[in-house]
Motif scaffolding. Structure first.
Motif, PDB file in Angstrom:
ATOM      1  N   THR A 130      41.558  50.447  32.415  1.00 31.48           N
ATOM      2  CA  THR A 130      42.803  51.207  32.536  1.00 31.48           C
ATOM      3  C   THR A 130      43.039  52.028  31.277  1.00 31.48           C
ATOM      4  O   THR A 130      43.402  53.214  31.351  1.00 31.48           O
ATOM      5  N   LYS A 131      42.785  51.420  30.120  1.00 25.17           N
ATOM      6  CA  LYS A 131      42.952  52.119  28.840  1.00 25.17           C
ATOM      7  C   LYS A 131      42.018  53.335  28.756  1.00 25.17           C
ATOM      8  O   LYS A 131      42.461  54.441  28.442  1.00 25.17           O
ATOM      9  N   TYR A 132      40.740  53.127  29.066  1.00 22.99           N
ATOM     10  CA  TYR A 132      39.784  54.225  28.942  1.00 22.99           C
ATOM     11  C   TYR A 132      39.994  55.297  30.011  1.00 22.99           C
ATOM     12  O   TYR A 132      39.772  56.478  29.751  1.00 22.99           O
ATOM     13  N   LEU A 133      40.454  54.895  31.187  1.00 28.77           N
ATOM     14  CA  LEU A 133      40.749  55.890  32.218  1.00 28.77           C
ATOM     15  C   LEU A 133      42.047  56.632  31.898  1.00 28.77           C
ATOM     16  O   LEU A 133      42.260  57.738  32.386  1.00 28.77           O
ATOM     17  N   GLY A 134      42.880  56.047  31.065  1.00 26.96           N
ATOM     18  CA  GLY A 134      44.056  56.756  30.564  1.00 26.96           C
ATOM     19  C   GLY A 134      43.663  57.865  29.588  1.00 26.96           C
ATOM     20  O   GLY A 134      44.318  58.895  29.505  1.00 26.96           O
ATOM     21  N   MET A 135      42.561  57.660  28.880  1.00 30.48           N
ATOM     22  CA  MET A 135      42.083  58.674  27.932  1.00 30.48           C
ATOM     23  C   MET A 135      41.316  59.775  28.659  1.00 30.48           C
ATOM     24  O   MET A 135      41.378  60.934  28.272  1.00 30.48           O
ATOM     25  N   ASP A 136      40.551  59.401  29.687  1.00 31.92           N
ATOM     26  CA  ASP A 136      39.779  60.377  30.474  1.00 31.92           C
ATOM     27  C   ASP A 136      39.639  59.804  31.879  1.00 31.92           C
ATOM     28  O   ASP A 136      38.783  58.965  32.134  1.00 31.92           O
ATOM     29  N   SER A 137      40.496  60.259  32.764  1.00 33.87           N
ATOM     30  CA  SER A 137      40.543  59.681  34.110  1.00 33.87           C
ATOM     31  C   SER A 137      39.332  60.034  34.965  1.00 33.87           C
ATOM     32  O   SER A 137      39.169  59.513  36.057  1.00 33.87           O
ATOM     33  N   ARG A 138      38.452  60.915  34.447  1.00 34.81           N
ATOM     34  CA  ARG A 138      37.256  61.282  35.218  1.00 34.81           C
ATOM     35  C   ARG A 138      35.983  60.645  34.639  1.00 34.81           C
ATOM     36  O   ARG A 138      34.878  61.056  34.976  1.00 34.81           O
ATOM     37  N   ASN A 139      36.129  59.632  33.810  1.00 36.03           N
ATOM     38  CA  ASN A 139      34.989  58.949  33.209  1.00 36.03           C
ATOM     39  C   ASN A 139      34.335  58.058  34.269  1.00 36.03           C
ATOM     40  O   ASN A 139      34.724  56.918  34.469  1.00 36.03           O
ATOM     41  N   PHE A 140      33.319  58.598  34.948  1.00 40.25           N
ATOM     42  CA  PHE A 140      32.723  57.848  36.059  1.00 40.25           C
ATOM     43  C   PHE A 140      32.017  56.581  35.595  1.00 40.25           C
ATOM     44  O   PHE A 140      31.876  55.630  36.365  1.00 40.25           O
ATOM     45  N   HIS A 141      31.596  56.516  34.342  1.00 42.96           N
ATOM     46  CA  HIS A 141      30.989  55.292  33.819  1.00 42.96           C
ATOM     47  C   HIS A 141      32.018  54.161  33.857  1.00 42.96           C
ATOM     48  O   HIS A 141      31.706  53.038  34.265  1.00 42.96           O
ATOM     49  N   CYS A 142      33.218  54.480  33.433  1.00 43.41           N
ATOM     50  CA  CYS A 142      34.294  53.497  33.423  1.00 43.41           C
ATOM     51  C   CYS A 142      34.697  53.122  34.854  1.00 43.41           C
ATOM     52  O   CYS A 142      34.935  51.957  35.149  1.00 43.41           O
ATOM     53  N   TRP A 143      34.770  54.116  35.732  1.00 37.23           N
ATOM     54  CA  TRP A 143      35.086  53.819  37.135  1.00 37.23           C
ATOM     55  C   TRP A 143      34.035  52.891  37.741  1.00 37.23           C
ATOM     56  O   TRP A 143      34.375  51.949  38.471  1.00 37.23           O
ATOM     57  N   ASN A 144      32.761  53.129  37.467  1.00 39.44           N
ATOM     58  CA  ASN A 144      31.699  52.261  37.995  1.00 39.44           C
ATOM     59  C   ASN A 144      31.842  50.837  37.462  1.00 39.44           C
ATOM     60  O   ASN A 144      31.667  49.868  38.198  1.00 39.44           O
ATOM     61  N   TYR A 145      32.146  50.745  36.186  1.00 38.34           N
ATOM     62  CA  TYR A 145      32.340  49.431  35.586  1.00 38.34           C
ATOM     63  C   TYR A 145      33.557  48.743  36.207  1.00 38.34           C
ATOM     64  O   TYR A 145      33.517  47.549  36.510  1.00 38.34           O
ATOM     65  N   ARG A 146      34.618  49.504  36.417  1.00 38.49           N
ATOM     66  CA  ARG A 146      35.830  48.943  37.026  1.00 38.49           C
ATOM     67  C   ARG A 146      35.520  48.384  38.412  1.00 38.49           C
ATOM     68  O   ARG A 146      35.980  47.312  38.773  1.00 38.49           O
ATOM     69  N   ARG A 147      34.706  49.113  39.193  1.00 42.42           N
ATOM     70  CA  ARG A 147      34.323  48.628  40.520  1.00 42.42           C
ATOM     71  C   ARG A 147      33.549  47.309  40.424  1.00 42.42           C
ATOM     72  O   ARG A 147      33.759  46.396  41.198  1.00 42.42           O
ATOM     73  N   TYR A 148      32.659  47.244  39.435  1.00 43.27           N
ATOM     74  CA  TYR A 148      31.892  46.006  39.251  1.00 43.27           C
ATOM     75  C   TYR A 148      32.833  44.846  38.893  1.00 43.27           C
ATOM     76  O   TYR A 148      32.739  43.766  39.482  1.00 43.27           O
ATOM     77  N   VAL A 149      33.727  45.074  37.948  1.00 42.85           N
ATOM     78  CA  VAL A 149      34.680  44.027  37.551  1.00 42.85           C
ATOM     79  C   VAL A 149      35.527  43.626  38.750  1.00 42.85           C
ATOM     80  O   VAL A 149      35.789  42.441  38.978  1.00 42.85           O
ATOM     81  N   MET A 150      35.915  44.613  39.535  1.00 45.07           N
ATOM     82  CA  MET A 150      36.712  44.365  40.727  1.00 45.07           C
ATOM     83  C   MET A 150      35.963  43.478  41.728  1.00 45.07           C
ATOM     84  O   MET A 150      36.533  42.559  42.312  1.00 45.07           O
ATOM     85  N   MET A 151      34.682  43.739  41.912  1.00 47.26           N
ATOM     86  CA  MET A 151      33.892  42.932  42.861  1.00 47.26           C
ATOM     87  C   MET A 151      33.774  41.485  42.386  1.00 47.26           C
ATOM     88  O   MET A 151      33.777  40.564  43.181  1.00 47.26           O
ATOM     89  N   VAL A 152      33.699  41.302  41.077  1.00 48.26           N
ATOM     90  CA  VAL A 152      33.552  39.957  40.526  1.00 48.26           C
ATOM     91  C   VAL A 152      34.896  39.228  40.482  1.00 48.26           C
ATOM     92  O   VAL A 152      34.992  38.057  40.842  1.00 48.26           O
ATOM     93  N   SER A 153      35.949  39.936  40.068  1.00 48.54           N
ATOM     94  CA  SER A 153      37.244  39.283  39.855  1.00 48.54           C
ATOM     95  C   SER A 153      38.132  39.257  41.089  1.00 48.54           C
ATOM     96  O   SER A 153      39.062  38.468  41.152  1.00 48.54           O
ATOM     97  N   LYS A 154      37.878  40.138  42.023  1.00 42.82           N
ATOM     98  CA  LYS A 154      38.643  40.247  43.268  1.00 42.82           C
ATOM     99  C   LYS A 154      40.155  40.379  43.029  1.00 42.82           C
ATOM    100  O   LYS A 154      40.946  39.564  43.500  1.00 42.82           O
TER     101      LYS A 154
END
Length: 196
Positions: A130-154
């Motif tokens: 959330t912090k890094y997407l606040g700095m650059d909301s189009r950072n697809f590296h961060c979005w990909n990581y967020r999806r991974y964390v989401m899959m693990v943490s549900k």
């Protein structure tokens, strides 16, 4: 990041260029030392610290990250009781690398690798995204990581949908947020089908 201008080469003084050149020479020399140690199979504390220092200077040198991962594996085998402490230190290093380059494939991958070790607080990882997407909301590296964390943490899918929608509201052409949303909606529909 988007819309950040680089410094014009001509605007840099000769003295500043010379100083930078000396730093590059020193960095190159240290990289050779580390790469030779890796080739020779040296996994010492000094080399481990040196890889960390070099990664902080240049987070996009994948050989350093690979050497570091091999060192972490050996350290965990030798002292499994240090897993939590070592994980926290590795997360700090990768976050330091992300401050240098928020789109570093290798730093994001290292964080993902640390999650697989099972000692990472996933709520903190979502907050970092959330912090890094606040700095650059189009950072697809961060979005990909967020999806991974989401899959693990549900986390609650509706919250993730709201989050991605808010990023789309901020910038309609944010394709990374749209992609994240396209990942969430089918999951929401699946969960709704299970309830019915």
């Amino acid at each position: 990041m988007h819309n950040v201008k680089r410094v014009d080469y001509e605007a840099v003084s000769q003295a500043e260029r010379e100083k930078k050149l000396q730093k590059i020479k020193h960095y190159s020399k240290l990289c050779k030392v580390v790469l030779n140690a890796h080739k020779e199979g040296v996994y010492s504390t000094n080399m481990f610290e040196l890889t960390g220092n070099l990664i902080e200077i240049n987070p996009d040198f994948y050989s350093l990250w690979n050497y570091r991962r091999e060192s972490v594996i050996r350290m965990l085998q030798a002292a499994p009781e240090d897993k939590k402490k070592l994980s926290l230190n590795e997360l700090k290093l990768s976050e330091s690398a992300l401050r240098k380059n928020p789109k570093s494939y290798y730093a994001w991958h290292h964080r993902r690798w640390m999650i697989a070790k099972g000692t990472v607080d996933l709520v903190t990882e979502l907050a970092l995204c959330t912090k890094y997407l606040g700095m650059d909301s189009r950072n697809f590296h961060c979005w990909n990581y967020r999806r991974y964390v989401m899959m693990v943490s549900k986390p609650p899918l509706k919250e993730e949908l709201r989050f991605s929608s808010s990023k789309i509201d901020d910038n309609f052409s944010n394709y990374s947020a749209w992609h994240h949303r396209s990942f969430i909606i089918p999951k929401l529909l699946e969960s709704a089908d299970k309830v019915d």
